[in-house]
Scaffold this motif. Structure first.
Motif, PDB file in Angstrom:
ATOM      1  N   ARG A 187      44.926  47.963  64.089  1.00 48.15           N
ATOM      2  CA  ARG A 187      45.722  48.989  63.404  1.00 48.15           C
ATOM      3  C   ARG A 187      44.824  49.992  62.676  1.00 48.15           C
ATOM      4  O   ARG A 187      45.194  51.148  62.504  1.00 48.15           O
ATOM      5  N   ASN A 220      47.622  46.622  54.508  1.00 48.48           N
ATOM      6  CA  ASN A 220      48.413  47.526  53.678  1.00 48.48           C
ATOM      7  C   ASN A 220      49.800  47.793  54.221  1.00 48.48           C
ATOM      8  O   ASN A 220      50.307  48.909  54.176  1.00 48.48           O
ATOM      9  N   GLN A 242      51.011  48.047  57.105  1.00 49.17           N
ATOM     10  CA  GLN A 242      51.227  48.849  58.304  1.00 49.17           C
ATOM     11  C   GLN A 242      51.781  47.950  59.396  1.00 49.17           C
ATOM     12  O   GLN A 242      51.419  46.785  59.504  1.00 49.17           O
ATOM     13  N   MET A 243      52.645  48.511  60.201  1.00 56.29           N
ATOM     14  CA  MET A 243      53.239  47.759  61.292  1.00 56.29           C
ATOM     15  C   MET A 243      52.939  48.478  62.601  1.00 56.29           C
ATOM     16  O   MET A 243      52.769  49.698  62.619  1.00 56.29           O
ATOM     17  N   ILE A 272      55.258  58.490  39.022  1.00 52.65           N
ATOM     18  CA  ILE A 272      54.303  59.055  39.985  1.00 52.65           C
ATOM     19  C   ILE A 272      53.573  57.925  40.710  1.00 52.65           C
ATOM     20  O   ILE A 272      53.424  57.934  41.931  1.00 52.65           O
ATOM     21  N   PHE A 295      57.487  53.342  62.892  1.00 55.69           N
ATOM     22  CA  PHE A 295      56.284  52.686  62.382  1.00 55.69           C
ATOM     23  C   PHE A 295      56.567  52.027  61.041  1.00 55.69           C
ATOM     24  O   PHE A 295      55.885  51.109  60.641  1.00 55.69           O
ATOM     25  N   LEU A 296      57.546  52.592  60.344  1.00 54.72           N
ATOM     26  CA  LEU A 296      57.847  52.106  58.999  1.00 54.72           C
ATOM     27  C   LEU A 296      59.174  51.364  59.055  1.00 54.72           C
ATOM     28  O   LEU A 296      60.228  51.991  59.159  1.00 54.72           O
ATOM     29  N   ILE A 299      54.506  55.313  49.343  1.00 53.55           N
ATOM     30  CA  ILE A 299      54.052  55.951  50.577  1.00 53.55           C
ATOM     31  C   ILE A 299      52.903  55.165  51.179  1.00 53.55           C
ATOM     32  O   ILE A 299      52.804  55.002  52.394  1.00 53.55           O
ATOM     33  N   ILE A 300      52.038  54.642  50.324  1.00 54.61           N
ATOM     34  CA  ILE A 300      50.923  53.856  50.843  1.00 54.61           C
ATOM     35  C   ILE A 300      51.425  52.531  51.390  1.00 54.61           C
ATOM     36  O   ILE A 300      51.105  52.133  52.503  1.00 54.61           O
ATOM     37  N   GLN A 357      44.355  52.871  64.803  1.00 58.28           N
ATOM     38  CA  GLN A 357      45.617  53.418  65.306  1.00 58.28           C
ATOM     39  C   GLN A 357      46.038  52.813  66.641  1.00 58.28           C
ATOM     40  O   GLN A 357      46.675  53.472  67.459  1.00 58.28           O
ATOM     41  N   PHE A 383      39.869  52.979  51.161  1.00 60.45           N
ATOM     42  CA  PHE A 383      41.217  53.244  51.632  1.00 60.45           C
ATOM     43  C   PHE A 383      41.414  54.691  52.064  1.00 60.45           C
ATOM     44  O   PHE A 383      42.095  54.971  53.025  1.00 60.45           O
ATOM     45  N   PHE A 384      40.791  55.622  51.364  1.00 60.28           N
ATOM     46  CA  PHE A 384      41.055  57.025  51.650  1.00 60.28           C
ATOM     47  C   PHE A 384      40.108  57.617  52.672  1.00 60.28           C
ATOM     48  O   PHE A 384      40.086  58.807  52.880  1.00 60.28           O
ATOM     49  N   SER A 385      39.273  56.831  53.274  1.00 56.09           N
ATOM     50  CA  SER A 385      38.352  57.419  54.233  1.00 56.09           C
ATOM     51  C   SER A 385      38.614  56.820  55.597  1.00 56.09           C
ATOM     52  O   SER A 385      39.448  55.957  55.783  1.00 56.09           O
ATOM     53  N   SER A 386      37.872  57.294  56.551  1.00 54.11           N
ATOM     54  CA  SER A 386      38.016  56.761  57.895  1.00 54.11           C
ATOM     55  C   SER A 386      37.494  55.338  57.923  1.00 54.11           C
ATOM     56  O   SER A 386      36.704  54.944  57.070  1.00 54.11           O
ATOM     57  N   LEU A 437      53.776  57.198  44.743  1.00 50.85           N
ATOM     58  CA  LEU A 437      52.562  57.200  45.557  1.00 50.85           C
ATOM     59  C   LEU A 437      52.432  55.893  46.313  1.00 50.85           C
ATOM     60  O   LEU A 437      52.160  55.863  47.510  1.00 50.85           O
TER      61      LEU A 437
END
Lengths: 430, 751
Positions: free
Chosen positions: B396, B301, B303-304, B635, B449-450, B642-643, B399, B131-134, B639
C-alpha cells in the motif's frame, strides 16, 4: 520620564533578540533540508520561484544555450546572474544550495528591517495626523503598540515566510523588491521607489499595480517627473536584461517565456491558487476568453479601491498585494507572508476587526490541511485532485474574507476618527 | 460571531438568514451540542444497519467470465513440491539453502525467470517526519550487520500478450530455516497457479511470484523487496552495497552458483508496475464445517485496498469455490448483553418501519447486527492502530492494492484426497483472481478506498461514516463560537458600563452619529471610544478596549505553547530509546518526568506571566481559553479524520466530551447546586480517563481483564506504534495530549 526612556530600549533589545532567534531558527532548519523536503512542496516553490529550475536555467546558460530552452526556467535573467553562480558552488559536508539559502535569509532580514522602518514612518505620520485633529490621547495609547516592530516580527516568524525561505524559493527576493519600492515611497526616495517598483514588476509582473499606491505615497513629494523617471528605469532594466540574454535568444524570448508564461497559465501543476484546476478543466476554445477574464479580475478592482482608499496608500498596497496573491497564476506561501506582515502595520487601526480569531483558525487549518491533502492525492492515491483543490478554495475564500474584513475595519476606524473629531469640535463650541 | 445582543433591534431585522441561523445555533449551543453528541453516538451504533452490500464496480474485471482451468495435473505437481519440501525438513543440515534452491528449481522448470534478492532486514526506527514524505525518503542508511541477511526467491513469468509494463504479484512466506507444513501448503497453492499461468494464452500482465524469506518476519522481507524494486540502483551504488559484506556475499554466491548457473540471475529483475498483489497463507486454525478464507486488508494508517479487489475475491470464493469468507471480528463484543438488546431494538424498529412503508429497507436481524458490529469494531480498531495486519501493508505504501488471503482447511490433518481438494479449490480461486486482475485496463480506481467492512460482503462507505464523525465534532466550533462571543460581549458591556457613569458628553454621541445617518452598528461600536475620548484619564483603558477583538491572542499563545510541548513530548522517546538497558517501566517513568520538566520550562520561558497580568483582569479568561482549546481540538480532529478516520473517531469519542465539559472547578464548587456537582464529578472522571496512559490501561483492563496490566505496557504499546510509523502515535502526542493538558488547565483555573 526615565521610565519612558528605558522602555523603548528594552523593547528595542527584545526586537533584536527575536530577530536573531529567527535567523538562528532558519539556519537550523536549513541544516536539515532532506528531512523537511520543503523545496519540493507545491505550496512553496512554483514554476516561477523554484530554485531547482533556476539552477537548470543557469546550467543551460553556462552551456551556451538559452536559459529558457525546454520550458524549465521562467524567471528573470537578472536572478540568473545573481543566484546562478551560487547554485553550483558546493561546500563539502554542508547541504547543497547553502549559499543561496544564506542569501534568502539575508533578504528576509532586510525585508523585516524595511518593514520595521516603514512601519515606524507610518506610525509617526499617523500620530501627526491625529495631532492635527486634536486627538492626542489616542496617540498616547499607541505608544504601547510599536506597529513597526510587530509587523517585522510577524513577517519574520510567520511559518509561511520561514517555509518560503528554507524551501529555497526566490520569493524573498521578489518581496524585497516590493518592500524597497514601498519603503522608498514612504521615505520619499523617488529613485529607490522607482527602482524597487521596476524590479518587482520585472521579477513577477503583478506588482505593476503597485504603481498607484506608490504615486499616491509620493504624493506631494520632490518635484520630479515621476512617470518619466519610472519609464527610464524600466528601460535600464530592459537594457540590462537585453545585454545578459542577448547571446542566447534576445529580449522577445524572455518576454514570452516570463510574462507569457505568467499570463497564459501554461503550467497546470497543482499549487495553492485556483487557476490551475480551472484551466485544466476548461475547453481549449474558451481558454483565451477565460484567461482574459481571470487576469482582468485583478485590474477590475484597482480603481474602485484606489478611489476609496486614496488617503491610505500603504493600506491600499496591502490590499492590492493580497488580491494579486489570491488571483495570480502561480501563487506561493511567500506572497502571503508579505501581506500578513503588512497586516502588522495597521495593528492599531484594525484592532476592532471582526472574525480575527476565525481567520486565524482557518489559516492554521488550511496550512496544515494542504500538505495532508497533497499526501492523500499524490502519495497514497486514495484521494484525488478535488481534495487538494478544496483546500485551495478554502484558502482563496479566507483571503477574500481577510480583505473584506480588513477594509471594512479600516473604513470603520476612519469613520470613528471623523466622528470623534466632529464631536470634539462640537464640544469646543458648546 | 457578530455581537447579537448589544445592537439595537433595527439592525436585527436586516440580518441575512444565514447570520440569524448562526446566532440561533450559537445562543442555544448547549442544547444543540447535547443533541448532536447523542446523534453522533447513535449514528455510530447504526453503522452496521446502514451498511450496503458490496458490488463489483469495475466492469473490466469480469469475474463472471472466469473459467476454472486449474486441473488435477497442476495439483499433482504442487503435491510433489510439498512432499519434497517436507522431506527436506528431515534432513537437518543445509535445509535453509536447500528449500530455497528447491523452490527456484521448480520455478525455473516451469519456465519462469528466477532470481534471488538478498536483503538486510532494516530495523524499524522512530522517524516522525516520514508520514508526509514519499516512502523512499524515509529510508535510513544504517550499519547493517552482515551476518543477518535473508534471501527472497523471485520468479517472473513474462506475459505472452503483454508489453511487460504491468505485473501481478503473488507472495508466499517461506521460513527457509524450517519449513512448516502450512508454508509448504501455501507454496503448493502458489506453485500450482504459477505453473498453470506459464502455459495460459490469455496472460497480458507479467506474474511475479515472490517467495519471501520470513525468518525476520515476512513484512520486512516484502518491504525490502518492494523498496529495491522501486528504487533502481544505477552503476556505482550497487557495488558499494556489495562491498559492505564481501564474505557473506561470496558464500551466498558460491552456494547458489553451482546448481543453476544458467537459469538464475544475480541482478535484480523487474516486471512492470504492479496492478495488484495477493499474499497467500495457510492458517493453523481448523474449522469443523468447511474450508474457509480469511481476508486481511488493513494497511498502515488505516489505508485499505480498493474495495473491488476484496469484492472480486469474495465473489469468486463464495460463488465459485464455495469457500466460507471471513473478516476479523472483535470476539469479545459477540457476547455482550447490551449489544444484543440494541440489535433486537433495531430489528423491531426495522419491522415497524417496513410495516409503515414497505419500500424502506431498514433493519437487519439482531444476530447479523451483532456480527456486523463486532466486525466493524475490529475493522475500526485495526485501522485506528495504523499498523498493517500483514505483509500486504508494504504494498500500500507504493499505491499497490494488496490483500492477505489466509486459507484454513476443514480438518487439521489432511488426507491425500482432502489435501488435493483443498489445493484445487484454493488454486482455482487464486487463478480466478489473477485472471480478473489481468482483465483490468487501468489500475483499480472505480470503487472505494475509504470504507469500513461489516462483513465480507457488506461495507460502510466514507459518505456514511463521516456523518457520525461530523455529528461528533460539530459541537466543538459551535460551543467555541458561543463562548467567544459571550466572553467578548460581557467585556464589551463591562467596558461600556464603566465609562458610562464617568462620561458626561457620552449622551451627545448618539445624536451626533444619528445626525450623520451612519449605520447604527458603528454608533454602538464607537461609543466606548467616544466616551473614552472625553476624559484623558481613560485613554489607557481605551487602548485596552480597542484591542478587545485580539484578546484571544493570549489564550492562543498559551495553547500554542502547550501544542509545542506536545510535539516535544512525542520526540522525547527518540532519545529515551537510546538509553541502554531500560525496562519499559523505567523508560515510561523517565518519559513522564522529562515531559513534566519540559512543560514547566517551556511555560516559564514562552508563556511568561508578564502578559498574563494584563488579561487575568478579565473574569472570562478561561472562557476564551476554552474556546481556543475547542477550536484547536476541532482542527486536530478534522485533520486526523483525513489522515486516519478510525483514529479520529475513537479519539473524538474521548476528547470531545472532555473538552465540552471542561469548566473551572472553583466556580463549580462555589455554587453548590446539583448541576454543578454533577459537572464537577463528570469533569474529574473525564479528566482522569482522558490521560492517555490511563485510557490505555482502562481499555486494556476492560477488554483483557485487569490482571496483567502494568504501566510499562503503555510504553511497549507506544513503542510498537512508532516502530510502525503509525500516525496514531503523532495524534496522541500532538493532538490528544495537549487538549488534555489544556482541559486540566481550565479545570484548575483560578478565576
Amino acid at each position: 520620564m526615565e521610565e519612558q526612556s528605558t522602555k523603548p530600549t528594552k523593547k528595542h533589545r527584545r526586537f533584536w533578540t527575536w530577530l536573531t532567534a529567527s535567523v538562528l531558527f532558519r539556519l537550523i532548519l536549513i541544516y536539515f533540508p532532506q528531512n523537511l523536503n520543503l523545496s519540493s512542496r507545491p505550496e512553496v516553490s512554483t514554476p516561477l520561484t523554484s530554485l531547482r529550475r533556476l539552477a537548470e536555467g543557469y546550467w543551460l546558460k553556462q552551456s551556451s544555450m538559452s536559459p529558457y530552452a525546454g520550458s524549465m526556467y521562467h524567471g528573470s535573467p537578472l536572478l540568473l546572474s545573481l543566484l546562478g553562480p551560487l547554485t553550483v558552488q558546493r561546500i563539502d559536508g554542508l547541504p547543497s544550495h547553502l549559499l543561496c539559502s544564506l542569501v534568502f535569509v539575508a533578504a528576509d532580514v532586510l525585508n523585516s528591517l524595511l518593514i520595521r522602518a516603514t512601519g515606524q514612518t507610518l506610525q509617526i505620520a499617523y500620530r501627526q495626523s491625529l495631532k492635527s485633529l486634536d486627538l492626542d490621547m489616542i496617540s498616547e495609547t499607541m505608544e504601547t503598540l510599536p506597529s513597526g516592530d510587530i509587523a517585522a516580527l510577524i513577517y519574520l516568524w510567520n511559518p509561511f515566510t520561514i517555509a518560503a525561505c528554507v524551501g529555497l524559493s526566490t520569493s524573498p527576493i521578489e518581496n524585497l523588491a516590493v518592500m524597497l519600492a514601498l519603503y522608498g515611497a514612504c521615505k520619499r526616495l523617488v529613485p529607490l521607489a522607482a527602482f524597487g517598483w521596476v524590479m518587482a514588476t520585472h521579477l513577477s509582473l503583478y506588482p505593476i499595480i503597485l504603481v498607484i499606491p506608490i504615486i499616491l505615497l509620493l504624493g506631494n513629494g520632490p518635484d520630479t517627473p515621476r512617470q518619466l523617471f519610472l519609464l527610464r528605469r524600466h528601460a535600464y532594466v530592459l537594457l540590462l536584461c537585453g545585454v545578459s540574454v542577448k547571446q542566447y535568444g534576445g529580449l522577445w524570448e524572455m518576454f514570452t517565456s516570463m510574462y507569457g508564461f505568467i499570463l497564459t497559465v501554461q503550467d497546470l501543476s497543482p499549487n495553492i491558487g485556483v487557476l490551475w484546476y480551472f484551466f485544466a478543466e476548461v475547453f481549449d476554445f474558451f481558454r483565451n476568453f477565460f484567461l482574459i477574464v481571470f487576469q482582468m479580475n485583478i485590474l477590475f478592482m484597482i480603481f474602485p479601491l484606489a478611489i476609496r482608499l486614496h488617503h491610505r496608500p500603504c493600506f491600499l498596497a496591502f490590499v492590492y498585494i493580497t488580491i494579486s496573491s489570491m488571483l495570480k497564476s502561480y501563487p506561493s506561501v511567500g506572497d502571503s507572508a508579505l501581506y500578513l506582515g503588512f497586516l502588522g502595520w495597521f495593528v492599531y487601526e484594525l484592532s476592532e476587526m471582526k472574525f480575527s480569531f476565525f481567520l486565524f483558525c482557518v489559516y492554521v487549518g488550511v496550512s496544515l490541511l494542504s500538505p495532508v491533502m497533497h499526501n492523500l492525492w499524490i502519495w497514497r492515491g486514495t484521494g484525488n485532485a478535488n481534495f487538494y483543490f478544496a483546500t485551495a478554495m478554502a484558502y482563496a475564500c479566507l483571503q477574500i474574507v481577510l480583505v473584506v474584513e480588513s477594509v471594512s475595519g479600516m473604513l470603520n476606524h476612519d469613520r470613528k476618527l471623523r466622528n470623534l473629531s466632529s464631536a470634539k469640535l462640537q464640544d469646543g463650541k458648546s | 460571531m457578530a455581537e447579537p445582543e448589544t445592537e439595537p433591534n433595527a439592525s436585527k431585522s436586516k440580518r441575512r438568514p444565514i447570520v440569524r441561523l448562526g446566532i440561533f445555533l450559537i445562543s442555544h449551543s448547549f442544547f444543540f451540542s447535547l443533541v448532536l453528541s447523542t446523534a453522533a453516538v447513535l449514528a455510530l451504533l447504526l453503522l452496521p444497519v446502514l451498511a450496503k452490500n458490496t458490488y463489483i464496480s469495475e466492469n473490466s474485471l469480469m469475474p463472471g467470465s472466469v473459467a476454472p482451468v486449474l486441473s488435477d495435473e497442476e495439483v499433482a505437481e504442487a503435491n510433489r513440491l510439498i512432499d519434497d519440501l517436507t522431506a527436506l525438513n528431515s534432513k537437518p543440515v543445509g535445509s535453509a539453502i536447500g528449500s530455497r534452491r528447491l523452490v527456484a528449481q521448480y520455478m525455473s522448470n516451469s519456465g519462469a525467470e528466477v532470481s534471488f534478492h538478498k536483503f538486510h532486514p532494516q530495523l524499524n526506527q522512530f522517524h516522525p517526519l516520514r508520514f508526509f514524505s514519499s516512502p523512499d525518503s524515509g529510508r535510513i542508511e544504517q550499519n547493517v550487520s552482515c551476518a543477518l541477511h535473508g534471501v527472497n526467491t523471485v520468479g517472473i513469468i513474462r506475459a505472452p500478450r503483454g508489453d511487460g509494463k504491468e505485473a501481478i504479484v503473488l507472495v508466499t512466506p517461506l521460513n527457509s530455516a524450517k519449513v512448516s507444513k502450512n508454508e509448504a501448503l501455501s507454496l503448493g497453492i502458489a506453485y500450482s497457479v504459477f505453473s498453470l499461468l506459464n502455459r495460459v494464452p490469455w496472460l497480458a500482465k507479467d506474474v511475479i511470484w515472490l517467495v519471501a524469506d520470513s525468518q525476520f518476519g515476512e513484512y520486512a522481507a516484502v518491504s525490502a523487496w518492494l523498496r529495491d524494486y522501486h528504487t533502481p540502483v544505477f552503476s556505482g551504488q550497487g557495488t558499494i552495497n556489495a562491498e559492505m559484506c564481501p564474505e557473506s556475499n561470496n558464500l551466498h554466491g558460491i552456494e547458489e552458483n553451482h546448481f543453476t548457473e544458467r537459469m538464475t540471475y544475480d541482478g535484480f529483475k523487474r516486471a512492470g508496475t504492479m496492478a495488484a498483489a495477493l499474499v497467500m497463507k495457510v492458517g493453523d486454525r481448523a474449522l469443523q464445517y468447511e474450508d474457509s478464507l480469511s481476508i486481511y486488508a488493513e494497511a498502515s494508517n488505516g489505508q485499505m485496498p480498493n474495495l473491488d479487489l476484496i469484492n472480486t475475491v469474495n465473489y469468486l470464493a463464495v460463488h465459485r469455490q464455495g469457500l466460507r469468507v471471513k473478516v476479523d471480528k472483535l470476539w469479545s463484543l459477540l457476547d455482550m448483553g447490551w449489544l444484543e438488546t440494541l440489535g433486537e431494538m433495531f430489528e423491531k424498529l426495522g419491522h415497524y418501519a417496513r410495516s409503515v412503508y414497505p419500500q424502506l429497507k431498514f433493519g437487519i436481524p439482531a444476530a447479523e447486527y451483532i456480527e456486523g458490529s463486532a466486525t466493524l469494531a475490529s475493522s475500526l480498531y485495526y485501522q485506528a492502530l495504523g499498523i498493517p495486519t500483514g505483509s500486504h501493508g508494504a504494498f500500500r505504501d507504493y499505491q499497490v492494492d494488496a490483500i492477505t488471503m489466509e486459507f484454513s482447511p476443514k480438518v487439521y490433518t489432511l488426507g491425500n484426497k482432502r489435501q488435493n481438494d483443498f489445493l484445487l479449490r484454493s488454486g482455482r480461486l487464486i487463478q480466478g483472481v489473477v485472471q480478473c486482475v489481468n482483465n483490468l485496463l487501468e489500475k483499480f480506481h472505480q470503487s472505494f478506498f475509504l470504507y469500513v467492512l461489516t462483513s465480507p460482503s457488506k461495507f460502510v462507505s466514507v459518505g456514511v461514516y463521516m456523518i457520525a464523525f461530523a455529528l461528533l465534532v460539530a459541537p466543538l466550533p459551535m460551543v467555541a463560537a458561543s463562548l467567544f462571543v459571550n466572553a467578548s460581549n460581557s467585556d464589551d458591556s463591562l467596558s461600556t458600563e464603566k465609562p458610562a457613569h464617568l462620561a458626561t458628553a457620552a449622551d451627545s454621541a448618539p445624536s451626533v452619529t444619528a445626525s450623520e445617518s451612519s449605520p447604527s452598528v458603528t454608533a454602538s461600536e464607537s461609543s466606548p471610544l467616544l466616551s473614552a475620548a472625553d476624559s484623558g484619564s481613560l485613554a489607557t483603558r481605551a487602548g485596552c478596549i480597542t484591542l478587545s477583538s485580539w484578546k484571544w491572542l493570549f489564550a492562543a499563545k498559551k495553547s500554542f505553547v502547550v501544542y509545542l510541548w506536545g510535539s516535544v513530548v512525542s520526540l522525547l522517546p527518540y532519545f529515551i530509546c537510546q538509553i541502554p538497558n531500560c525496562s519499559p517501566t523505567t523508560s515510561f517513568i523517565i518519559w513522564v518526568l522529562l515531559s513534566v520538566l519540559s512543560l514547566v520550562v517551556m511555560y516559564m520561558i514562552l508563556a511568561s506571566p508578564i502578559s498574563d497580568a494584563n488579561d487575568s483582569r478579565s473574569q472570562k479568561e478561561w472562557a476564551i481559553l476554552k474556546s481556543v482549546t475547542l477550536s484547536a481540538a476541532f482542527i486536530g480532529l478534522c485533520l486526523m479524520s483525513i489522515i486516519n478516520f478510525a483514529t479520529a473517531e475513537i479519539g473524538g469519542l474521548l476528547i470531545v466530551p472532555m473538552c465540552l465539559m471542561a469548566h473551572p472547578l472553583k466556580l463549580d464548587v462555589k455554587t453548590r447546586s446539583l448541576r454543578t456537582m454533577l459537572r464537577t464529578a463528570c469533569n474529574l472522571v473525564l479528566g482522569i480517563v482522558g490521560f492517555p496512559p490511563v485510557t490505555f490501561i482502562v481499555l486494556k483492563g476492560a477488554f483483557e481483564g485487569c490482571g496483567s496490566v502494568s504501566v510499562g505496557d503503555f510504553w511497549s504499546w507506544v513503542e510498537f506504534l512508532w516502530v510502525w510509523n503509525s500516525a496514531t502515535y503523532l495524534y496522541i502526542g500532538v493532538v490528544h495530549l495537549p487538549s488534555w493538558v489544556l482541559c486540566i488547565h481550565i479545570l484548575f483555573h483560578n478565576c
